[in-house]
Design a protein around this motif. Structure first.
Motif, mmCIF file in Angstrom:
data_model
loop_
_atom_site.group_PDB
_atom_site.id
_atom_site.type_symbol
_atom_site.label_atom_id
_atom_site.label_comp_id
_atom_site.label_asym_id
_atom_site.label_seq_id
_atom_site.Cartn_x
_atom_site.Cartn_y
_atom_site.Cartn_z
ATOM 1 N N HIS A 36 25.664 23.848 -11.641
ATOM 2 C CA HIS A 36 25.374 22.827 -12.652
ATOM 3 C C HIS A 36 23.985 22.207 -12.495
ATOM 4 O O HIS A 36 23.562 21.421 -13.347
ATOM 5 N N VAL A 37 23.266 22.544 -11.437
ATOM 6 C CA VAL A 37 21.912 22.000 -11.235
ATOM 7 C C VAL A 37 20.892 23.035 -11.705
ATOM 8 O O VAL A 37 20.639 24.025 -11.020
ATOM 9 N N PRO A 38 20.283 22.822 -12.873
ATOM 10 C CA PRO A 38 19.341 23.816 -13.391
ATOM 11 C C PRO A 38 17.928 23.593 -12.864
ATOM 12 O O PRO A 38 17.616 22.541 -12.280
ATOM 13 N N LEU A 39 17.079 24.564 -13.082
ATOM 14 C CA LEU A 39 15.658 24.396 -12.819
ATOM 15 C C LEU A 39 14.979 23.848 -14.073
ATOM 16 O O LEU A 39 15.482 24.003 -15.197
ATOM 17 N N LEU A 40 13.847 23.200 -13.887
ATOM 18 C CA LEU A 40 13.169 22.547 -15.011
ATOM 19 C C LEU A 40 12.810 23.537 -16.107
ATOM 20 O O LEU A 40 12.939 23.228 -17.298
ATOM 21 N N GLU A 41 12.345 24.707 -15.744
ATOM 22 C CA GLU A 41 11.943 25.680 -16.764
ATOM 23 C C GLU A 41 13.109 26.033 -17.675
ATOM 24 O O GLU A 41 12.954 26.127 -18.902
ATOM 25 N N ALA A 42 14.305 26.208 -17.105
ATOM 26 C CA ALA A 42 15.481 26.504 -17.913
ATOM 27 C C ALA A 42 15.835 25.329 -18.805
ATOM 28 O O ALA A 42 16.259 25.502 -19.960
ATOM 29 N N ALA A 43 15.673 24.115 -18.293
ATOM 30 C CA ALA A 43 15.974 22.929 -19.096
ATOM 31 C C ALA A 43 15.010 22.806 -20.272
ATOM 32 O O ALA A 43 15.413 22.471 -21.395
ATOM 33 N N LEU A 44 13.738 23.089 -20.038
ATOM 34 C CA LEU A 44 12.769 23.044 -21.134
ATOM 35 C C LEU A 44 13.112 24.072 -22.204
ATOM 36 O O LEU A 44 12.989 23.799 -23.404
ATOM 37 N N ASP A 45 13.542 25.245 -21.778
ATOM 38 C CA ASP A 45 13.935 26.278 -22.741
ATOM 39 C C ASP A 45 15.159 25.835 -23.537
ATOM 40 O O ASP A 45 15.237 26.057 -24.753
ATOM 41 N N ALA A 46 16.122 25.200 -22.851
ATOM 42 C CA ALA A 46 17.345 24.752 -23.531
ATOM 43 C C ALA A 46 17.066 23.640 -24.534
ATOM 44 O O ALA A 46 17.821 23.466 -25.495
ATOM 45 N N CYS A 47 15.978 22.910 -24.306
ATOM 46 C CA CYS A 47 15.634 21.768 -25.167
ATOM 47 C C CYS A 47 14.420 22.074 -26.041
ATOM 48 O O CYS A 47 13.673 21.161 -26.406
ATOM 49 N N GLY B 55 24.294 22.217 -20.390
ATOM 50 C CA GLY B 55 25.291 21.906 -21.409
ATOM 51 C C GLY B 55 25.155 20.489 -21.922
ATOM 52 O O GLY B 55 25.322 20.226 -23.118
ATOM 53 N N GLY B 56 24.855 19.554 -21.040
ATOM 54 C CA GLY B 56 24.666 18.172 -21.453
ATOM 55 C C GLY B 56 23.455 17.999 -22.349
ATOM 56 O O GLY B 56 23.480 17.223 -23.312
ATOM 57 N N PHE B 57 22.385 18.730 -22.069
ATOM 58 C CA PHE B 57 21.198 18.660 -22.915
ATOM 59 C C PHE B 57 21.492 19.232 -24.308
ATOM 60 O O PHE B 57 21.133 18.644 -25.328
ATOM 61 N N THR B 58 22.158 20.375 -24.325
ATOM 62 C CA THR B 58 22.498 21.003 -25.599
ATOM 63 C C THR B 58 23.412 20.099 -26.415
ATOM 64 O O THR B 58 23.245 19.952 -27.632
ATOM 65 N N GLU B 59 24.356 19.482 -25.737
ATOM 66 C CA GLU B 59 25.282 18.586 -26.421
ATOM 67 C C GLU B 59 24.563 17.391 -27.028
ATOM 68 O O GLU B 59 24.868 16.959 -28.139
ATOM 69 N N ALA B 60 23.587 16.836 -26.301
ATOM 70 C CA ALA B 60 22.827 15.712 -26.820
ATOM 71 C C ALA B 60 22.081 16.085 -28.097
ATOM 72 O O ALA B 60 22.084 15.340 -29.082
ATOM 73 N N LEU B 61 21.441 17.245 -28.085
ATOM 74 C CA LEU B 61 20.689 17.678 -29.260
ATOM 75 C C LEU B 61 21.621 17.965 -30.439
ATOM 76 O O LEU B 61 21.316 17.616 -31.582
ATOM 77 N N ARG B 62 22.755 18.575 -30.165
ATOM 78 C CA ARG B 62 23.725 18.834 -31.232
ATOM 79 C C ARG B 62 24.315 17.536 -31.773
ATOM 80 O O ARG B 62 24.721 17.460 -32.928
ATOM 81 N N GLY B 63 24.352 16.511 -30.923
ATOM 82 C CA GLY B 63 24.902 15.221 -31.331
ATOM 83 C C GLY B 63 23.931 14.353 -32.092
ATOM 84 O O GLY B 63 24.268 13.211 -32.435
ATOM 85 N N GLY B 64 22.740 14.839 -32.356
ATOM 86 C CA GLY B 64 21.778 14.100 -33.163
ATOM 87 C C GLY B 64 20.594 13.544 -32.422
ATOM 88 O O GLY B 64 19.719 12.921 -33.030
ATOM 89 N N ALA B 65 20.516 13.727 -31.102
ATOM 90 C CA ALA B 65 19.366 13.220 -30.346
ATOM 91 C C ALA B 65 18.088 13.946 -30.756
ATOM 92 O O ALA B 65 18.108 15.139 -31.096
ATOM 93 N N ASP B 66 16.993 13.224 -30.710
ATOM 94 C CA ASP B 66 15.685 13.830 -30.963
ATOM 95 C C ASP B 66 15.162 14.548 -29.738
ATOM 96 O O ASP B 66 14.186 15.303 -29.814
ATOM 97 N N GLY B 67 15.811 14.309 -28.602
ATOM 98 C CA GLY B 67 15.400 14.946 -27.359
ATOM 99 C C GLY B 67 16.202 14.391 -26.204
ATOM 100 O O GLY B 67 17.220 13.727 -26.408
ATOM 101 N N VAL B 68 15.727 14.639 -25.002
ATOM 102 C CA VAL B 68 16.453 14.199 -23.812
ATOM 103 C C VAL B 68 15.486 13.643 -22.772
ATOM 104 O O VAL B 68 14.295 13.939 -22.780
ATOM 105 N N GLU B 69 16.042 12.840 -21.895
ATOM 106 C CA GLU B 69 15.364 12.405 -20.676
ATOM 107 C C GLU B 69 16.063 13.091 -19.520
ATOM 108 O O GLU B 69 17.295 13.208 -19.517
#
Length: 254
Positions: A85-96, A35-49
């Motif tokens: 709330h702790v995702p796996l990396l593969e899911a995070a890459l898909d979300a981003c 959710g935090g990654f999705t929120e960052a992208l919706r908020g205008g971020a070019d990506g996430v760390e």
């Protein structure tokens, strides 16, 4: 963050400076969450760390600290033990999938679960290498404070770009020399260590300059003018607005 090979880069199609959400945004569902990654992208971020560690059963979990609150060291937990709330990396890459992802590999020698064989780094490299389209688009990079971790990534998948993280007290020219010698794609200093001279030196060496954690919008604008390629921030909306309004075009930067 379009990287060519392990060193040079092509910035012609990039905005003045990329804005990456530090562990996503930390708001809403919290840091290092889908959710935090999705929120960052919706908020205008070019990506996430984001941060990655290895579980007891060999999975790549996205979590900053070595210990999961209330559960113990992450290295001692299996996937089925992880809180929701702790995702796996593969899911995070898909979300981003629509943005850049800077994967910081965590493997501190004084933390529980330290892995001297750098299995986490090797498995991260293999996972990212399996996404060639995103690599070709310059949308993936691995960072670490530890050269051995980055060397393991380069040895496993040379096509995956890596960036050396540094703290302000470190000799940045020495860090740059190490990054060039070992074929890294980027230098990732703390923003307090960035100077115009460092930016010129990094780019003259053919590397990217990505900096962290920049939470003052005015500072982000100054860094963009210096020539940094990406800023990592907890304040995505504020920093993005400031950069969009005040940063010079890439051809106009110092």
């Amino acid at each position: 963050m379009r990287v060519l090979g392990k060193q040079g880069f092509d910035a012609s199609n990039l905005p003045p400076v990329l804005v990456l959400g530090h562990r996503g945004t930390g708001a809403g569902e919290g840091e290092n969450t889908l959710g935090g990654f999705t929120e960052a992208l919706r908020g205008g971020a070019d990506g996430v760390e984001l941060d990655v560690r290895r579980t007891a059963d060999g999975a790549l979990a996205v979590h900053h600290d070595a210990v999961v609150a209330g559960l113990g060291p992450l290295a001692g937990l299996r996937v089925r033990d992880l809180p929701p709330h702790v995702p796996l990396l593969e899911a995070a890459l898909d979300a981003c999938a629509s943005g850049v992802v800077n994967v910081e590999v965590k493997n501190g020698p004084h933390e529980p679960g330290f892995d001297p064989d750098e299995l986490t780094a090797r498995e991260v490299a293999a996972l990212l290498a399996a996404r060639p389209d995103r690599l070709a688009a310059g949308a993936l990079i691995v960072s670490s404070f530890t050269p051995a971790t980055l060397d393991a990534v380069v040895a496993t998948a040379p096509e995956v770009p890596v960036g050396l993280l540094t703290v302000p007290a470190f000799d940045q020219q020495q860090a740059l020399g190490l990054a060039v010698e070992r074929g890294y794609a980027a230098l990732h200093p703390h923003h307090e260590a960035v100077t115009e001279a460092l930016a010129r030196a990094v780019h003259a060496a053919g590397l990217l300059l990505n900096t962290w954690t920049v939470n003052e919008p005015e500072r982000a604008v100054w860094l963009a003018a210096c020539g940094v390629d990406a800023v990592i921030t907890d304040r995505v909306a504020d920093v993005t607005a400031a950069v969009d309004a005040g940063a010079p075009a890439r051809g106009e930067r110092r």
